[in-house]
Design an enzyme around this catalytic site. Structure first.
Site, PDB file in Angstrom:
ATOM      1  N   ARG A  46       0.806  -1.220   0.000  1.00 33.93           N
ATOM      2  CA  ARG A  46       0.000   0.000   0.000  1.00 33.93           C
ATOM      3  C   ARG A  46       0.841   1.274   0.000  1.00 33.93           C
ATOM      4  NH1 ARG A  46      -1.429   3.046   3.790  1.00 33.93           N
ATOM      5  NH2 ARG A  46      -1.186   1.515   5.447  1.00 33.93           N
ATOM      6  N   TYR A 100     -16.761   8.792 -19.470  1.00 41.63           N
ATOM      7  CA  TYR A 100     -17.065   7.461 -18.942  1.00 41.63           C
ATOM      8  C   TYR A 100     -18.048   7.595 -17.764  1.00 41.63           C
ATOM      9  CZ  TYR A 100     -16.391   3.258 -16.169  1.00 41.63           C
ATOM     10  OH  TYR A 100     -16.603   2.135 -15.421  1.00 41.63           O
ATOM     11  N   ASP A 172      -7.998  11.189 -19.783  1.00 40.07           N
ATOM     12  CA  ASP A 172      -8.207   9.742 -19.719  1.00 40.07           C
ATOM     13  C   ASP A 172      -7.885   9.188 -21.104  1.00 40.07           C
ATOM     14  OD1 ASP A 172      -9.280   7.153 -19.786  1.00 40.07           O
ATOM     15  OD2 ASP A 172     -10.896   7.644 -18.383  1.00 40.07           O
ATOM     16  N   LYS A 197      -8.692  -2.244 -19.526  1.00 40.70           N
ATOM     17  CA  LYS A 197      -9.109  -2.295 -20.930  1.00 40.70           C
ATOM     18  C   LYS A 197      -7.936  -2.705 -21.826  1.00 40.70           C
ATOM     19  CE  LYS A 197     -12.748  -0.782 -18.844  1.00 40.70           C
ATOM     20  NZ  LYS A 197     -13.118   0.623 -18.735  1.00 40.70           N
TER      21      LYS A 197
HETATM   22  C1  PLP Z   1     -13.527   1.479 -17.746  1.00 39.67           C
HETATM   23  C2  PLP Z   1     -13.129   2.883 -17.814  1.00 39.67           C
HETATM   24  C3  PLP Z   1     -12.743   3.586 -16.648  1.00 39.67           C
HETATM   25  C4  PLP Z   1     -12.791   2.968 -15.261  1.00 39.67           C
HETATM   26  O1  PLP Z   1     -11.865   1.952 -15.122  1.00 39.67           O
HETATM   27  P1  PLP Z   1     -12.038   0.731 -14.062  1.00 39.67           P
HETATM   28  O2  PLP Z   1     -10.795  -0.058 -14.292  1.00 39.67           O
HETATM   29  O3  PLP Z   1     -13.298   0.032 -14.407  1.00 39.67           O
HETATM   30  O4  PLP Z   1     -12.098   1.335 -12.715  1.00 39.67           O
HETATM   31  C5  PLP Z   1     -12.316   4.889 -16.792  1.00 39.67           C
HETATM   32  N1  PLP Z   1     -12.300   5.501 -17.994  1.00 39.67           N
HETATM   33  C6  PLP Z   1     -12.675   4.876 -19.119  1.00 39.67           C
HETATM   34  C7  PLP Z   1     -12.632   5.599 -20.419  1.00 39.67           C
HETATM   35  C8  PLP Z   1     -13.119   3.551 -19.076  1.00 39.67           C
HETATM   36  O5  PLP Z   1     -13.519   2.950 -20.199  1.00 39.67           O
END
Ligand code: PLP
Length: 389
Positions: A46, A100, A172, A197
């Site tokens: 952590r 998102y 992002d 992803k």
């Molecule tokens: C899925 C996603 C997130 C969140 O990610 P997690 O790993 O599910 O917490 C943030 N931004 C985008 C564009 C996403 O597709």
């Protein structure tokens, strides 16, 4: 800054060489109880300083061309920690429309509690971001391409406006991946990812990442130790392995998605195909400037009267499924998945229709994927024709 190409950094950057074996793969450091008496710092999961966390941070720093990084246990852990480490009571944030769902929810359900003000833009145009800025604006938060409508924001343009006013920019980069776009090189201050992803890429890892300057990362790391969203060593090692094939996976996904977007656009039983690689996409010209590939995500609507639920059920190869970015093609209704918690009014404002479908194109043979889509669309044509008659 790495002197190698991104293809090489995917493989080699950050790898820990075990002196006992000289193996090509980082060993996994499982210990949570580490010696401290003669150590330079206390090593603990952590505290975000396990060797496997650091190996990943080094690789992601190279891929996103930053100075430092932090690996988290989810994308939302990365996003929430980044925002909380940069914002204070009374600050204001400008957020892009159509983010998102989880990020939208975070802003609308959490910021108020901490007296953080926020404004969503009304479009992805630069002018709308400029208009939303207030004297107390501290952060501009963008997502390009956005989930699910593949909205494109001019990242260099945003960073120019923000720098003049000393506003921090966060982008992002989940949909693009570092293979197709490097926001830091366009002047953005902080990059965040859902590593769940494309970075993970095999639909079996949940993780997140922040890449930025050393200064921003140091501040975020202090906050991260309080929030505790760290990733265990075994999953770090899995993610490190995934990243080695990131470039080849994403390049194939770029090719496949372009083919499929063109197929869907030419089909009479679909409408409104959203893909930045299509010349009539509203963000196409900016995407061409700031991206080296358009990514593997394609969203679309079926022709009026066709049911998106039965459409998904009749697919044989493409799996109706949550999440995205895997080597296997998946499809979902954002209304029922990524944006299920966003209010109907907010979805409507963002242009996310109930029948919208979001296709995550995998690395299968594209002709097989097109055949799968075509067999359902052809059937749909018969039904629609029957109703029309
Ligand atoms: C899925 C996603 C997130 C969140 O990610 P997690 O790993 O599910 O917490 C943030 N931004 C985008 C564009 C996403 O597709």
């Amino acid at each position: 800054m790495s002197k190698h190409s991104i293809m090489t950094d995917c493989i080699h950057s950050g790898t820990i060489v075990d002196p006992r074996t000289n193996g090509t793969v980082s060993p996994i450091y499982l210990a949570t109880a580490n010696g401290y008496l003669d150590a330079a710092e206390n090593i603990y999961p952590r505290y975000f300083n396990l060797p496997n966390q650091q190996a990943l941070e080094e690789k992601m720093t190279a891929l996103e061309k930053g100075e430092a990084a932090i690996i988290f246990s989810s994308g939302m852990a990365a996003i929430s920690t980044t925002l909380f480490s940069t914002l204070h009571k009374g600050d204001h944030v400008v957020l892009q429309i159509g983010l998102y769902g989880g990020t939208t929810m975070f802003a609308t359900s959490v910021f108020d509690k901490f007296d953080i003000e926020y404004t969503f833009t009304t479009s992805t145009e630069i002018d709308d971001f400029a208009k939303a800025i207030r004297p107390n604006t501290k952060v501009i938060y963008v997502e390009s391409p956005s989930n699910p409508l593949l909205g494109i924001v001019d990242l260099a343009g945003i960073s120019k406006i923000a720098r003049r006013k000393k506003i921090l920019t966060i982008s992002d980069n989940t949909f693009a991946s570092p293979i197709n776009q490097n926001p830091l090189e366009l002047g953005i201050d902080v990059v965040v990812h859902s590593a769940t992803k494309y970075l993970g890429g095999h639909s079996d890892i949940c993780a997140g990442i922040l890449v930025s300057s050393q200064k921003v990362v140091d501040k975020a790391r202090a906050m991260a130790r309080n929030f505790g969203g760290s990733l265990n060593a075994t999953t770090c090692a899995l993610l490190e392995r995934s990243l080695k094939t990131l470039a080849v996976r994403v390049q194939q996904q770029n090719l496949n998605a372009q083919r499929i977007a063109e197929f869907l656009q030419s089909h009479a039983q679909t409408q409104n195909v959203y893909y930045p690689g299509l010349s009539d996409h509203t963000g196409h010209d900016i995407a061409r400037q700031q991206m080296s590939g358009f990514g593997g995500m394609v969203s679309f609507e079926l022709a009026d009267g066709l049911d998106s639920r039965s459409f998904q059920k009749d697919l044989k190869l493409i799996a109706p499924s949550l999440s995205l970015g895997g080597v296997e093609s998946t499809i979902c209704s954002p209304r029922l998945t990524s944006h299920v918690e966003v209010t109907a009014a907010d979805r409507a404002a963002a242009g996310i229709k109930d029948g919208l479908l979001r296709l995550s194109v995998g690395i299968e043979e594209p002709e097989d994927l097109i055949a799968d889509l075509d067999q359902v669309l052809s059937k749909a044509r018969v039904v629609a024709g029957w109703h029309d008659a």
